[in-house]
Write an enzyme that holds these catalytic residues in place. Structure first.
Site, mmCIF file in Angstrom:
data_model
loop_
_atom_site.group_PDB
_atom_site.id
_atom_site.type_symbol
_atom_site.label_atom_id
_atom_site.label_comp_id
_atom_site.label_asym_id
_atom_site.label_seq_id
_atom_site.Cartn_x
_atom_site.Cartn_y
_atom_site.Cartn_z
ATOM 1 N N LYS A 181 -6.717 -9.457 -41.284
ATOM 2 C CA LYS A 181 -6.759 -8.373 -42.269
ATOM 3 C C LYS A 181 -8.157 -8.262 -42.885
ATOM 4 O O LYS A 181 -8.930 -9.215 -42.813
ATOM 5 C CB LYS A 181 -5.733 -8.650 -43.363
ATOM 6 C CG LYS A 181 -5.962 -9.988 -44.062
ATOM 7 C CD LYS A 181 -4.807 -10.371 -44.954
ATOM 8 C CE LYS A 181 -5.080 -11.722 -45.603
ATOM 9 N NZ LYS A 181 -3.910 -12.282 -46.237
ATOM 10 N N TYR B 106 -34.392 -3.688 -63.803
ATOM 11 C CA TYR B 106 -33.809 -2.808 -64.828
ATOM 12 C C TYR B 106 -33.585 -3.531 -66.153
ATOM 13 O O TYR B 106 -33.243 -4.708 -66.189
ATOM 14 C CB TYR B 106 -32.438 -2.308 -64.356
ATOM 15 C CG TYR B 106 -32.505 -1.235 -63.285
ATOM 16 C CD1 TYR B 106 -33.136 -0.008 -63.534
ATOM 17 C CD2 TYR B 106 -31.924 -1.453 -62.046
ATOM 18 C CE1 TYR B 106 -33.172 0.967 -62.547
ATOM 19 C CE2 TYR B 106 -31.953 -0.479 -61.053
ATOM 20 C CZ TYR B 106 -32.586 0.729 -61.314
ATOM 21 O OH TYR B 106 -32.633 1.689 -60.354
ATOM 22 N N MET C 102 -28.889 -1.779 -56.670
ATOM 23 C CA MET C 102 -27.924 -1.282 -55.695
ATOM 24 C C MET C 102 -28.256 -1.760 -54.281
ATOM 25 O O MET C 102 -27.376 -2.212 -53.547
ATOM 26 C CB MET C 102 -27.888 0.249 -55.720
ATOM 27 C CG MET C 102 -26.761 0.819 -54.866
ATOM 28 S SD MET C 102 -26.785 2.609 -54.809
ATOM 29 C CE MET C 102 -26.303 3.058 -56.465
ATOM 30 N N ARG D 246 5.273 -10.642 -55.134
ATOM 31 C CA ARG D 246 4.363 -9.568 -54.714
ATOM 32 C C ARG D 246 5.192 -8.598 -53.876
ATOM 33 O O ARG D 246 5.664 -7.606 -54.385
ATOM 34 C CB ARG D 246 3.210 -10.184 -53.905
ATOM 35 C CG ARG D 246 2.120 -9.236 -53.535
ATOM 36 C CD ARG D 246 0.890 -9.950 -52.993
ATOM 37 N NE ARG D 246 1.121 -10.581 -51.685
ATOM 38 C CZ ARG D 246 0.175 -11.218 -50.980
ATOM 39 N NH1 ARG D 246 -1.066 -11.324 -51.466
ATOM 40 N NH2 ARG D 246 0.447 -11.752 -49.815
HETATM 41 C C1 LIG Z 1 -3.764 -13.593 -46.171
HETATM 42 C C2 LIG Z 1 -2.455 -14.166 -45.867
HETATM 43 C C3 LIG Z 1 -2.343 -15.412 -45.228
HETATM 44 C C4 LIG Z 1 -3.507 -16.308 -44.924
HETATM 45 O O1 LIG Z 1 -3.884 -17.048 -46.054
HETATM 46 P P1 LIG Z 1 -5.076 -18.107 -45.998
HETATM 47 O O2 LIG Z 1 -5.029 -18.793 -47.307
HETATM 48 O O3 LIG Z 1 -6.308 -17.333 -45.783
HETATM 49 O O4 LIG Z 1 -4.764 -18.996 -44.861
HETATM 50 C C5 LIG Z 1 -1.093 -15.836 -44.838
HETATM 51 N N1 LIG Z 1 0.002 -15.092 -45.116
HETATM 52 C C6 LIG Z 1 -0.067 -13.917 -45.750
HETATM 53 C C7 LIG Z 1 1.182 -13.161 -46.035
HETATM 54 C C8 LIG Z 1 -1.297 -13.421 -46.167
HETATM 55 O O5 LIG Z 1 -1.373 -12.257 -46.805
#
Ligand SMILES: *Cc1c(COP(=O)(O)O)cnc(C)c1O
Length: 826
Positions: free
Chosen positions: A499, A721, A770, A597
């Protein structure tokens, strides 16, 4: 070429004959089914890997016409009955027999052989000796850094009668390993490169590690080393007394008595001058490098040449022409959405195979192009060499092949069936046609011998880079993956979280690697991320965690598997499927065991079971939950509670649906901190990218920028700045090409953050802008254009996270898409 028949090999390795077929000549030793090029003359050694037995590849290889196999004694007659016309040689230990065959081969040559060991610099020294001695000898050497228990036998197997010098490296990670490599290399001349403290693990201490490495030199005549390393020097004296009294030592040193004393190393902006003494005559040479490691390795090379009686007068000329060793295959973004792999490492038949493997792994374009120059010094007649190259290329499905050089051009007819063909007499001839050639949406491998100057081609094909880049080391990624795989219990599947652009490091580039390395599942946060991966040719199953109704069309079209986390999404997806009369669509059920969540809670299970019970809209691929504090001891009790609640909920679902599914809840930290929670699958995230102090992971990403300008300012002046960076003394300021729009947060302003400038930490001065940031580099030696490390091996992401009061995840994923990603393999 020296070949061996199967029956000769049987005798050499002392194998039993399980099944006898035609007594064919063998040219190639095959260990990896993906590297198969010449089935008829290959002998497959069925070495067991971590996750698959060697035996399990036999079926595939047999169907690809491989007919010669070395297998373990445990292979039964009934297993081989399916492969009637193949030779099966049975041995007690497949690796030992590979090593024995290679050692036998080595013994047929009495050319000089140099063996190199040490902790750092083995490959550089080997490659530089190849550059320095290439005009004097026809050299056979380890491809890349093939220095392991299997790499060394393969390297030595390349020796053939045209060679006049062998240079092989040997690396070890455990006691006992060098004993096995020694008879394979059997060096007459030995080199110990920098020992350092690297990889002392696996040994009881530095001394044991040195002693073990010296086993390579049990029968060596002459050894080159640096006597400034006192422990090495003393251990060597001991080794000579106890093990090899014939050994002649030849050392160089700056601060100790030596055969080649170094009196001074003079740094200049364009290189270094090394001053030494030969007998009573002062002697010096220049090398076009300034860093410590290069100076060390170059002096070692000089000592080797002197010990080989190379006339001292040639040394300075050759040294001044040393070229950097590009040991890595880089994947860069090119013009017109092309991807460019520039392999300037070496140009011989073996490394062509390695580069083609890398090309093959790239999934983003189906069109693949190879631009190759004549290969020099192969020792083969042109005709034979060209048919060999053509045959290697024919096995890969290329879109087109462009051959550059007189030899390839005059043998164009041999390349029929390789793809679309073009030949040019010279690089210049190609360059003057390049605009008519229309490169677009393809992956291009560029591989040329140095004299063909392929850098001129790559300059035209590569996209101009904004000079801030995120480098991703694919080897390190692979190594980390292996570390986590080793932690998995039997039959546990591996899902990798890619992701947010694989935590900032890339999308299809990482996914391709994972697909190739055998991950079971990928997971992304949003449907669009999954779509990108499918468009780039990723075939692994992909779970999408955050699905919405708007994304259903894409889910189906791209065969993505949604996470079902609420009744609302369940109902709407089911309705969508029913309308299209789709059944058994793969989904993943998310349970909320404490994260609060997404997901179904305990109170939902009854109703969820009812809904899923007799429904054929879905196939439940997995049921999973997420741990909130697996990395922290303080939360271990809560973790256990989450696991208990998960098991209870999953059990209830399973008894309602009466179909098995995969269960998973372990993220990176849980994989090793809570091995009992690995269940059917684990979800690896941040650890893959090298962030977890508890394991010996390798750094994967390096964020680099460059200095655009230097300023000398006076006490009392301000920088940036709002006049926040006021200096109390005269100061030197470096402006670097990275700002908050690149993901370098304003939090790092005013001394909160630091960057590495030529190995030294320099604080940020004033506010981060920036697109730019100013560093106070007073007292640090630097020039405009110098590289600056924002994070990487020497400056871990963890430190930046600490400075910013956040976690490494945020630092990694903040690197904006404007920053170009460059992928490399060592
Ligand atoms: C991001 C995520 C992981 C991985 O977590 P890490 O701590 O990076 O290993 C596993 N399960 C879910 C549902 C996640 O969103």
């Amino acid at each position: 070429m020296l070949t061996y028949t199967v029956s000769e090999i049987t005798a050499i390795i002392g194998a039993g004959i399980l099944q006898k077929a035609e007594d064919t000549p063998i040219e190639y030793l095959l260990l990896d089914s993906r590297k198969l090029l010449f089935p008829a003359t290959s002998l497959f050694f069925a070495l067991d890997g971590l996750h698959r037995s060697g035996k399990s590849f036999i079926d595939e290889l047999y169907h690809k016409q491989v007919r010669n196999f070395v297998v373990g004694n445990e292979v039964s007659a009934s297993f081989i009955a399916a492969y009637p016309d193949a030779n099966f040689l049975a041995v007690e230990d497949v690796l030992v027999s590979l090593q024995r065959l290679s050692a036998f081969h080595r013994n047929r040559f009495d050319i000089p052989v140099i063996g190199i060991t040490g902790s750092n610099g083995k490959t550089i020294v080997k490659e530089w000796l190849n550059q320095l001695l290439g005009n004097t000898y026809n050299i056979v050497r380890s491809p890349k850094s093939y220095n392991s228990q299997v790499g060394v036998p393969l390297s030595v197997w390349q020796m053939n009668p045209v060679h006049t010098l062998g240079i092989f490296e040997a690396g070890i990670s455990r006691p006992g390993e060098m004993q096995r490599l020694q008879p394979i290399i059997r060096p007459n001349t030995g080199i110990v490169t920098f020992m350092g403290e690297a990889h002392a693990e696996g040994f009881t201490g530095m001394k044991e590690k040195i002693w073990e490495k010296l086993q390579l030199f049990r029968t060596t005549k002459k050894l080159i080393y640096c006597a400034d390393d006192r422990l090495l020097h003393e251990t060597l004296i001991e080794f000579r007394t106890q093990v090899n009294p014939q050994l002649e030592l030849f050392c160089w040193a700056k601060g100790s008595p030596a055969d080649l004393p170094i009196s001074q190393v003079e740094r200049r902006t364009d290189g270094s001058i090394v001053h030494t003494q030969l007998g009573n005559t002062a002697f010096h040479f220049f090398i076009p490098f300034t860093d410590e490691a290069s100076v060390y390795n170059a002096i070692t090379c000089c000592a080797v040449m002197l010990s080989m009686n190379i006339p001292p007068s040639s040394i300075p000329v050759w040294m001044s022409e040393l070229k950097p060793v590009e040991m890595r295959l880089e994947l860069k973004q090119g013009i017109n959405q092309c991807a460019i792999i520039n392999d300037s490492y070496s140009a011989d038949v073996n490394s062509l195979g390695i580069a083609l493997d890398f090309l093959q792994q790239q999934q983003q374009h189906t069109k693949k192009t190879v631009i190759l120059s004549d290969l020099l010094q192969s020792g083969l007649p042109d005709e034979v060499l060209c048919s060999k190259i053509a045959s290697i290329l024919r096995h890969r499905k290329l879109h087109r092949f462009i051959g550059i050089g007189p030899v390839l051009s005059s043998h164009a007819r041999l390349f029929d069936g390789v793809g679309k063909l073009d030949f040019f007499e010279s690089t210049e001839a190609f360059l003057s046609n390049i605009h008519a050639m229309q490169f677009h949406d393809e992956t291009i491998l560029l591989k040329g011998a140095r004299i063909f100057q392929f850098e001129k081609i790559s300059k035209l094909l590569e996209q101009k880079l904004h000079e801030t880049v995120l480098e991703i080391n694919l080897n390190a990624l692979r190594s980390n993956l292996k570390i986590y795989r080793n932690l998995l219990q039997k039959d546990v599947k591996l899902m990798v979280m890619v992701k947010a652009f694989s935590y900032g490091s890339g999308s299809f580039e990482i996914a391709s690697l994972l697909q190739h390395a055998g991950a079971d599942y990928l997971a992304v946060a949003y449907t669009d991320e999954g779509v990108e991966l499918r468009k780039a040719g990723i075939r692994l199953p992909i779970m999408v965690m955050n699905t919405t109704m708007a994304g259903f069309d894409n889910l189906l079209h791209y065969q993505l598997e949604p996470e079902i986390y609420s009744f609302q999404i369940l109902e709407s997806f089911r309705y969508y499927l029913r309308q299209r009369q789709i059944t058994r669509y793969p989904v993943h059920i998310k349970l909320d065991t404490g994260m609060h969540r997404l997901g179904f809670v305990e109170a939902d299970i009854q109703k969820l079971s009812e809904l899923l019970k007799d429904d054929d809209s879905f196939t439940i691929k997995s049921v999973f939950s997420h741990l909130v504090g697996s990395e922290n001891e303080a939360h271990d009790a809560f973790t256990a509670q989450q696991a208990a609640s998960f098991t209870q909920m999953a059990d209830a679902l399973e008894s309602a649906t009466k179909t098995p599914f995969i269960r998973h809840m372990a993220n990176t930290s849980a994989i090793h901190r809570h091995p009992g929670l690995q269940m059917g699958m684990v979800r690896l995230g941040i650890g893959l990218y090298g962030v977890d102090d508890r394991l010996p992971l390798q750094n994967v990403t390096t964020l680099k920028t460059t200095i655009s300008q230097l300023k000398h300012i006076r006490a009392g002046d301000s920088v940036g700045y709002s006049r926040r960076g006021v200096v109390s003394k005269d100061a030197v300021i470096a402006t670097v090409r990275i700002g908050y729009a690149d993901g370098y947060s304003r939090i790092f302003g005013n001394g909160n953050g630091k960057m590495l400038v030529n190995g030294e930490l320099a604080p940020v001065i004033g506010n981060v802008c920036m697109d730019m940031t100013m560093l106070d580099i007073t007292g640090i030696y630097a020039n405009e254009g110098d590289e600056v490390i924002v994070f990487g091996e020497e400056l871990p992401v963890k430190n930046l996270a600490q400075w910013a009061g956040t976690i490494p995840y945020e630092i990694l994923t903040n690197v904006s898409q404007r920053v170009k990603r460059v992928y490399f393999e060592e």
